[in-house]
Design a protein around this motif. Structure first.
Motif, PDB file in Angstrom:
ATOM      1  N   PHE A  56      82.845   7.381  57.878  1.00  0.00           N
ATOM      2  CA  PHE A  56      84.231   7.017  57.587  1.00  0.00           C
ATOM      3  C   PHE A  56      84.946   6.671  58.892  1.00  0.00           C
ATOM      4  CE2 PHE A  56      83.146   9.232  53.739  1.00  0.00           C
ATOM      5  CZ  PHE A  56      83.904   8.594  52.759  1.00  0.00           C
ATOM      6  N   LEU A  57      85.796   5.649  58.838  1.00  0.00           N
ATOM      7  CA  LEU A  57      86.489   5.186  60.030  1.00  0.00           C
ATOM      8  C   LEU A  57      87.970   5.528  59.983  1.00  0.00           C
ATOM      9  CD1 LEU A  57      84.998   1.625  60.600  1.00  0.00           C
ATOM     10  CD2 LEU A  57      84.201   3.821  61.504  1.00  0.00           C
ATOM     11  N   ALA A  58      88.489   5.921  61.127  1.00  0.00           N
ATOM     12  CA  ALA A  58      89.929   6.106  61.263  1.00  0.00           C
ATOM     13  C   ALA A  58      90.621   4.748  61.094  1.00  0.00           C
ATOM     14  CB  ALA A  58      90.246   6.685  62.637  1.00  0.00           C
ATOM     15  N   PRO A  59      91.867   4.731  60.617  1.00  0.00           N
ATOM     16  CA  PRO A  59      92.576   3.460  60.413  1.00  0.00           C
ATOM     17  C   PRO A  59      92.609   2.573  61.655  1.00  0.00           C
ATOM     18  CG  PRO A  59      93.771   5.241  59.348  1.00  0.00           C
ATOM     19  CD  PRO A  59      92.652   5.888  60.132  1.00  0.00           C
ATOM     20  N   SER A  60      92.726   3.179  62.844  1.00  0.00           N
ATOM     21  CA  SER A  60      92.795   2.378  64.075  1.00  0.00           C
ATOM     22  C   SER A  60      91.516   1.580  64.304  1.00  0.00           C
ATOM     23  CB  SER A  60      93.057   3.289  65.273  1.00  0.00           C
ATOM     24  OG  SER A  60      92.027   4.267  65.398  1.00  0.00           O
ATOM     25  N   LEU A  61      90.382   2.100  63.853  1.00  0.00           N
ATOM     26  CA  LEU A  61      89.114   1.377  63.974  1.00  0.00           C
ATOM     27  C   LEU A  61      88.864   0.477  62.772  1.00  0.00           C
ATOM     28  CD1 LEU A  61      86.822   4.205  65.409  1.00  0.00           C
ATOM     29  CD2 LEU A  61      87.782   2.244  66.630  1.00  0.00           C
ATOM     30  N   ALA A  62      89.282   0.923  61.597  1.00  0.00           N
ATOM     31  CA  ALA A  62      89.084   0.121  60.388  1.00  0.00           C
ATOM     32  C   ALA A  62      89.775  -1.232  60.500  1.00  0.00           C
ATOM     33  CB  ALA A  62      89.597   0.889  59.171  1.00  0.00           C
ATOM     34  N   ARG A  63      90.902  -1.274  61.219  1.00  0.00           N
ATOM     35  CA  ARG A  63      91.634  -2.531  61.378  1.00  0.00           C
ATOM     36  C   ARG A  63      90.826  -3.583  62.134  1.00  0.00           C
ATOM     37  NH1 ARG A  63      96.193   0.981  61.980  1.00  0.00           N
ATOM     38  NH2 ARG A  63      95.911   1.047  64.245  1.00  0.00           N
ATOM     39  N   LEU A  64      89.813  -3.160  62.855  1.00  0.00           N
ATOM     40  CA  LEU A  64      88.994  -4.100  63.632  1.00  0.00           C
ATOM     41  C   LEU A  64      87.928  -4.788  62.778  1.00  0.00           C
ATOM     42  CD1 LEU A  64      88.463  -1.883  66.812  1.00  0.00           C
ATOM     43  CD2 LEU A  64      90.198  -3.656  66.427  1.00  0.00           C
ATOM     44  N   LEU A  65      87.727  -4.317  61.557  1.00  0.00           N
ATOM     45  CA  LEU A  65      86.723  -4.885  60.656  1.00  0.00           C
ATOM     46  C   LEU A  65      87.407  -5.682  59.550  1.00  0.00           C
ATOM     47  CD1 LEU A  65      84.212  -1.895  60.444  1.00  0.00           C
ATOM     48  CD2 LEU A  65      84.052  -3.966  61.850  1.00  0.00           C
ATOM     49  N   PRO A  66      86.664  -6.478  58.795  1.00  0.00           N
ATOM     50  CA  PRO A  66      87.292  -7.327  57.762  1.00  0.00           C
ATOM     51  C   PRO A  66      88.066  -6.513  56.732  1.00  0.00           C
ATOM     52  CG  PRO A  66      85.012  -7.996  58.158  1.00  0.00           C
ATOM     53  CD  PRO A  66      85.208  -6.719  58.903  1.00  0.00           C
ATOM     54  N   ASP A  67      89.027  -7.185  56.076  1.00  0.00           N
ATOM     55  CA  ASP A  67      89.811  -6.526  55.034  1.00  0.00           C
ATOM     56  C   ASP A  67      89.170  -6.681  53.655  1.00  0.00           C
ATOM     57  OD1 ASP A  67      90.211  -9.190  54.529  1.00  0.00           O
ATOM     58  OD2 ASP A  67      92.404  -9.127  54.643  1.00  0.00           O
ATOM     59  N   HIS A  68      87.900  -7.061  53.634  1.00  0.00           N
ATOM     60  CA  HIS A  68      87.155  -7.233  52.387  1.00  0.00           C
ATOM     61  C   HIS A  68      85.776  -6.608  52.553  1.00  0.00           C
ATOM     62  CE1 HIS A  68      86.274 -10.733  54.990  1.00  0.00           C
ATOM     63  NE2 HIS A  68      85.024 -10.517  54.587  1.00  0.00           N
ATOM     64  N   PRO A  69      85.105  -6.266  51.451  1.00  0.00           N
ATOM     65  CA  PRO A  69      83.743  -5.725  51.571  1.00  0.00           C
ATOM     66  C   PRO A  69      82.817  -6.728  52.264  1.00  0.00           C
ATOM     67  CG  PRO A  69      84.611  -5.350  49.363  1.00  0.00           C
ATOM     68  CD  PRO A  69      85.573  -6.276  50.048  1.00  0.00           C
ATOM     69  N   ALA A  70      81.952  -6.218  53.120  1.00  0.00           N
ATOM     70  CA  ALA A  70      81.058  -7.090  53.885  1.00  0.00           C
ATOM     71  C   ALA A  70      79.778  -6.338  54.225  1.00  0.00           C
ATOM     72  CB  ALA A  70      81.744  -7.563  55.172  1.00  0.00           C
ATOM     73  N   VAL A  71      78.748  -7.100  54.582  1.00  0.00           N
ATOM     74  CA  VAL A  71      77.466  -6.529  55.004  1.00  0.00           C
ATOM     75  C   VAL A  71      77.122  -7.101  56.371  1.00  0.00           C
ATOM     76  CG1 VAL A  71      75.015  -6.248  54.474  1.00  0.00           C
ATOM     77  CG2 VAL A  71      76.683  -6.349  52.607  1.00  0.00           C
ATOM     78  N   PHE A  72      76.695  -6.225  57.279  1.00  0.00           N
ATOM     79  CA  PHE A  72      76.318  -6.629  58.628  1.00  0.00           C
ATOM     80  C   PHE A  72      74.883  -6.200  58.916  1.00  0.00           C
ATOM     81  CE2 PHE A  72      80.860  -5.709  58.681  1.00  0.00           C
ATOM     82  CZ  PHE A  72      81.378  -6.867  59.232  1.00  0.00           C
ATOM     83  N   HIS A  73      74.238  -6.948  59.800  1.00  0.00           N
ATOM     84  CA  HIS A  73      72.933  -6.514  60.300  1.00  0.00           C
ATOM     85  C   HIS A  73      73.160  -5.441  61.352  1.00  0.00           C
ATOM     86  CE1 HIS A  73      69.159  -6.610  62.615  1.00  0.00           C
ATOM     87  NE2 HIS A  73      68.631  -6.904  61.454  1.00  0.00           N
ATOM     88  N   ALA A  74      72.371  -4.380  61.294  1.00  0.00           N
ATOM     89  CA  ALA A  74      72.505  -3.292  62.269  1.00  0.00           C
ATOM     90  C   ALA A  74      71.630  -3.607  63.486  1.00  0.00           C
ATOM     91  CB  ALA A  74      72.084  -1.965  61.646  1.00  0.00           C
ATOM     92  N   SER A  75      72.258  -3.821  64.628  1.00  0.00           N
ATOM     93  CA  SER A  75      71.498  -4.018  65.859  1.00  0.00           C
ATOM     94  C   SER A  75      70.753  -2.733  66.206  1.00  0.00           C
ATOM     95  CB  SER A  75      72.453  -4.381  67.002  1.00  0.00           C
ATOM     96  OG  SER A  75      73.300  -3.274  67.305  1.00  0.00           O
ATOM     97  N   GLY A  76      69.861  -2.829  67.180  1.00  0.00           N
ATOM     98  CA  GLY A  76      69.138  -1.631  67.597  1.00  0.00           C
ATOM     99  C   GLY A  76      70.073  -0.531  68.053  1.00  0.00           C
ATOM    100  N   LEU A  77      71.109  -0.913  68.814  1.00  0.00           N
ATOM    101  CA  LEU A  77      72.078   0.077  69.292  1.00  0.00           C
ATOM    102  C   LEU A  77      72.875   0.665  68.135  1.00  0.00           C
ATOM    103  CD1 LEU A  77      73.569   1.597  71.491  1.00  0.00           C
ATOM    104  CD2 LEU A  77      74.974  -0.460  71.881  1.00  0.00           C
ATOM    105  N   ALA A  78      73.342  -0.205  67.216  1.00  0.00           N
ATOM    106  CA  ALA A  78      74.103   0.294  66.062  1.00  0.00           C
ATOM    107  C   ALA A  78      73.261   1.249  65.225  1.00  0.00           C
ATOM    108  CB  ALA A  78      74.583  -0.876  65.210  1.00  0.00           C
TER     109      ALA A  78
END
Length: 248
Positions: A56-78
């Motif tokens: 779960f993300l705090a609102p301050s971090l959630a604002r950095l991601l899209p405002d709609h559902p999305a799927v991302f590839h997880a890099s090795g670091l992620a």
């Protein structure tokens, strides 16, 4: 169905997940991360032997991601950050392995990695128009159905031109793109259940395995065979959801 005051990331460390919201279905194969913003009504479904991790993300971090559902590839670091944050000893604020400030820094690294990643074409939008919903129900039940849009339109009493316009305007894709996404979703479920490439190809409506392999590779980024093999070599640490929350 549920909703949360905070947006959350769901990671498939192994297996296949789907995240269903009012906007549609996000398909989350291994090494992908699904993002669901706050207050979106949703539910998760696991297919096969699935290792599910939730952050779960705090609102301050959630604002950095899209405002709609999305799927991302997880890099090795992620991937490593997600596994570290959701390990068996890292639940809640009393985590012995990381202090609260250390977890906050790791989550910020995770969000920055996702911001650098491109959204994956793994979101199947949910139609709202009654005519599109009727077509969607038919194809969900029989994904191998190769009926043309004209034939499906005849069955529900709508013209090809009208349906093509609805797919473009409402779902942002053509009928054939939407059906391919639907078939890939079914293919991932079958592969997670142990079906081989040939059987999966025919069950999902491809005329031959080679055309299925090509379509699968275009969307998932690897062949069905390699995808199945990678799932075998990644042993899930837990079949229960592992959850961590960020503060701030």
């Amino acid at each position: 169905m549920q909703s949360h005051a905070r947006g959350h990331l769901v990671y498939a460390a192994g297996g296949v997940l789907t995240v269903h919201t009012e906007r549609g279905t996000s398909i989350v194969p291994a090494d992908r991360v699904a993002w669901t913003p706050a207050e979106f009504t949703h539910y998760h479904r696991a297919h096969g032997d699935t290792d599910m991790r939730i952050v779960f993300l705090a609102p301050s971090l959630a604002r950095l991601l899209p405002d709609h559902p999305a799927v991302f590839h997880a890099s090795g670091l992620a991937r490593e950050v997600l596994l570290a944050l959701t390990g068996p000893r890292n639940h809640g604020d009393a985590s012995p392995d990381y202090s609260r400030s250390a977890r906050s820094r790791l989550i910020r690294v995770l969000v920055e990695e996702l911001r650098e990643a491109h959204e994956q074409p793994l979101h199947l939008p949910e139609p709202r128009d009654d005519r599109l919903q009727a077509i969607a129900r038919m194809l969900y039940e029989t994904p191998a159905d190769n009926a043309t849009l004209a034939e499906l339109g005849k069955a529900i009493g709508a013209s090809t031109r009208t349906l093509s316009r609805l797919f473009r305007n409402e779902l942002g894709m053509t009928f054939y793109e939407w059906r391919t996404q639907l078939r890939i979703y079914h293919a991932l479920v079958l592969l997670a259940d142990g079906h081989d490439t040939t059987r999966t190809a025919y069950a999902c409506g491809w005329a031959n395995p080679s055309s299925f392999i090509s379509a699968f590779t275009d969307i998932i980024g690897t062949t069905p065979g390699r995808y199945r093999n990678s799932r075998r070599t990644t042993a899930p640490a837990s079949r229960l959801p592992t959850v961590v929350k960020s503060s701030g």
